[in-house]
Design a protein around this motif. Structure first.
Motif, PDB file in Angstrom:
ATOM      1  N   CYS A  40       0.835  -1.211   0.000  1.00  0.00           N
ATOM      2  CA  CYS A  40       0.000   0.000   0.000  1.00  0.00           C
ATOM      3  C   CYS A  40       0.872   1.265   0.000  1.00  0.00           C
ATOM      4  O   CYS A  40       2.081   1.194   0.222  1.00  0.00           O
ATOM      5  CB  CYS A  40      -0.944  -0.016   1.196  1.00  0.00           C
ATOM      6  SG  CYS A  40      -0.119   0.290   2.772  1.00  0.00           S
ATOM      7  N   CYS A  43       2.878   1.876   3.291  1.00  0.00           N
ATOM      8  CA  CYS A  43       4.049   0.998   3.463  1.00  0.00           C
ATOM      9  C   CYS A  43       5.161   1.395   2.496  1.00  0.00           C
ATOM     10  O   CYS A  43       6.340   1.293   2.813  1.00  0.00           O
ATOM     11  CB  CYS A  43       3.656  -0.467   3.274  1.00  0.00           C
ATOM     12  SG  CYS A  43       2.750  -1.119   4.685  1.00  0.00           S
ATOM     13  N   CYS A  63       1.324  -4.265   6.185  1.00  0.00           N
ATOM     14  CA  CYS A  63       0.458  -3.811   7.273  1.00  0.00           C
ATOM     15  C   CYS A  63      -0.872  -4.559   7.201  1.00  0.00           C
ATOM     16  O   CYS A  63      -0.997  -5.534   6.467  1.00  0.00           O
ATOM     17  CB  CYS A  63       0.259  -2.299   7.212  1.00  0.00           C
ATOM     18  SG  CYS A  63      -0.745  -1.744   5.834  1.00  0.00           S
ATOM     19  N   CYS A  66      -2.193  -4.547   3.523  1.00  0.00           N
ATOM     20  CA  CYS A  66      -1.419  -5.033   2.379  1.00  0.00           C
ATOM     21  C   CYS A  66      -0.507  -6.191   2.762  1.00  0.00           C
ATOM     22  O   CYS A  66      -0.302  -6.458   3.933  1.00  0.00           O
ATOM     23  CB  CYS A  66      -0.611  -3.891   1.758  1.00  0.00           C
ATOM     24  SG  CYS A  66       0.880  -3.443   2.669  1.00  0.00           S
TER      25      CYS A  66
HETATM   26 ZN    ZN Z   1       0.609  -1.536   3.930  1.00  0.00          ZN
END
Ligand code: ZN
Ligand code: ZN
Length: 444
Positions: A40, A43, A63, A66
């Motif tokens: 994502c 991140c 995270c 993702c």
């Molecule tokens: Zn992420």
């Protein structure tokens, strides 16, 4: 999330915190496991933010929204203990530790199951063709060496989310000729490319709004697009997709891809599945070395176990509709709904012989396996069995709930023999279906 319902309730209680209850083992007709999700935006920022040491240049940064899912989880409910990330316990040393992030509901890694950091998580390592470790001191050095060797025209085997790829410069005629010589069965077949960003893709191919959405979606498939005039002038070798007016392209979807482009430069790379003819691509490092020793000049491998192999998905858009050519990473294990109700507790389909996908039926939902390939070797046959039973297990369908097996009518396909064996084992019927009749039904 399949649906959300909102209900207003009167309460005098004041809520002070939020707790996530431990998952209970239970089962329904659906799966609570999502497909693998591309890294994502947040991140990606962590990956390049120097001050956040634990994630800076850490290829596995992820995270709660993702990261790998289907390829890493071996049972449900979806928790870290049932994923291959169990091999990497979260660090718990200081106030920025992963355990703290996991427990903090203001953190986007609150109850994220497949994240880790540079301190506690999986790592990449460089190897030469003889499986010897190439000594390095940091991920930066690993990336520098990889970039230098790729830029000088070498072919690398890079392990990723659901398997391994062979990568090299897409602009370099010589390395492409070499790759085609080594991959003997790929004399003329087109290769897919990965391009660092959309802006670069705009110079190479023509795409619609719909295609742009697909390219940048969390699924990050390979999208087949028409080449732009002049795209071969120094940016792409003629050898990428010789004689074709279209080409398969994708954007980066994992931390390692972005890091590689940061070091290699803003060039397109060949990104092709790392396997030899009729064998599924390797997911264990030993298998990768064995298969690719004659194909790759060096290896960039990690020590995270890939539980399910998943190739990149391939699709094209026709009349604004998505036509999946290879349904795999980013799509599996999502289901296809049947347009009618059926009360079947479970059924399995073993597929034909070429371009096989197995499927599991639960009520009116069909869960296709990931793309398997041609069942012409024991390894591919085992891959089919493994993928089929993985989905059956995830759905927690018991043997006694399987009501029938469907297969191809062709009597000498391995998949037909296998369907017969399963039917005998479970004491149920199997239904051979004429191949083209099945195609027709698929259109209805
Ligand atoms: Zn992420
Ligand atoms: Zn950590």
């Amino acid at each position: 999330v399949e649906s959300i319902s909102v209900k207003k309730i009167e309460t005098v209680e004041e809520f002070k915190d939020l707790k996530i209850q431990k998952s209970e083992k239970g089962r329904g007709i659906s799966l609570t496991l999502p497909p693998d999700i591309a890294i994502c935006e947040e991140c990606l920022k962590d990956l390049r933010y120097k001050n956040k040491k634990k994630y800076y240049m850490y290829p596995f940064v992820a995270c709660a929204v993702c990261g790998p899912r289907y390829t890493t989880v071996n049972a449900l409910p979806y928790d870290r203990e049932r994923s291959t990330m169990i091999e990497f316990p979260l660090c718990n040393e200081d106030k920025t530790s992963c355990v703290k992030e996991y427990k903090d509901f203001n953190n986007r890694r609150f109850h994220a199951q497949t994240f880790a950091c540079a301190v506690c998580g999986p790592q990449y390592q460089l190897y030469d063709r003889s499986k010897n470790i190439i000594e390095t001191n940091s991920i930066k050095e690993i990336l520098e060496i990889t970039a230098r060797r790729i830029n000088s025209g070498e072919i690398a085997a890079v392990k990723g989310m659901g398997g391994v790829h062979l990568i090299c410069l897409a602009e370099d005629d010589k390395v492409l000729e070499e790759l085609r010589n080594r991959k003997k069965e790929r004399k003329y077949k087109p290769f897919a490319i990965m391009t660092p960003k959309l802006a670069i893709l705009e110079n190479l191919v023509i795409f619609s709004e719909k295609e742009r959405e697909l390219l940048t979606s969390f699924r990050r498939p390979i999208v087949i697009l028409g080449k732009k005039k002049g795209s071969n002038d120094g940016i792409l070798s003629n050898q990428v997709a010789p004689g074709l007016s279209s080409i398969g392209v994708m954007l980066p979807y994992a931390g390692i891809h972005y890091l590689l482009f940061d070091f290699i430069g803003q060039k397109s790379l060949i990104y092709t599945s790392g396997n030899v003819s009729n064998l599924p691509m390797g997911i264990r490092n030993e298998m990768i070395f064995e298969q690719l020793k004659g194909l790759a000049d060096f290896f960039l491998l990690h020590n995270r176990t890939i539980f399910q192999r998943c190739d990149d998905s391939v699709l094209r858009v026709h009349n604004d509709k998505v036509k999946l050519i290879r349904r795999s990473r980013g799509y599996v294990p999502e289901y296809l709904p049947l347009p009618f109700e059926v009360e079947i507790s479970g059924a399995l389909a073993t597929g034909p012989e070429l371009n096989v996908t197995g499927a599991v039926l639960r009520r009116n939902r069909v869960f296709p396996t990931q793309h398997i390939g041609h069942i012409k070797s024991l390894e591919t046959f085992n891959f089919l069995k493994n993928a089929l039973f993985n989905i059956k297990n995830l759905l927690q369908i018991e043997d006694k709930e399987i009501e029938f097996i469907a297969c191809d009518l062709h009597p000498s396909f391995y998949t037909t023999t296998y369907a017969k064996e399963l039917a005998e084992k479970y004491g149920i019927n199997y239904f051979p279906i004429q191949h083209h009749f099945a195609h027709v039904l698929g259109l209805m």
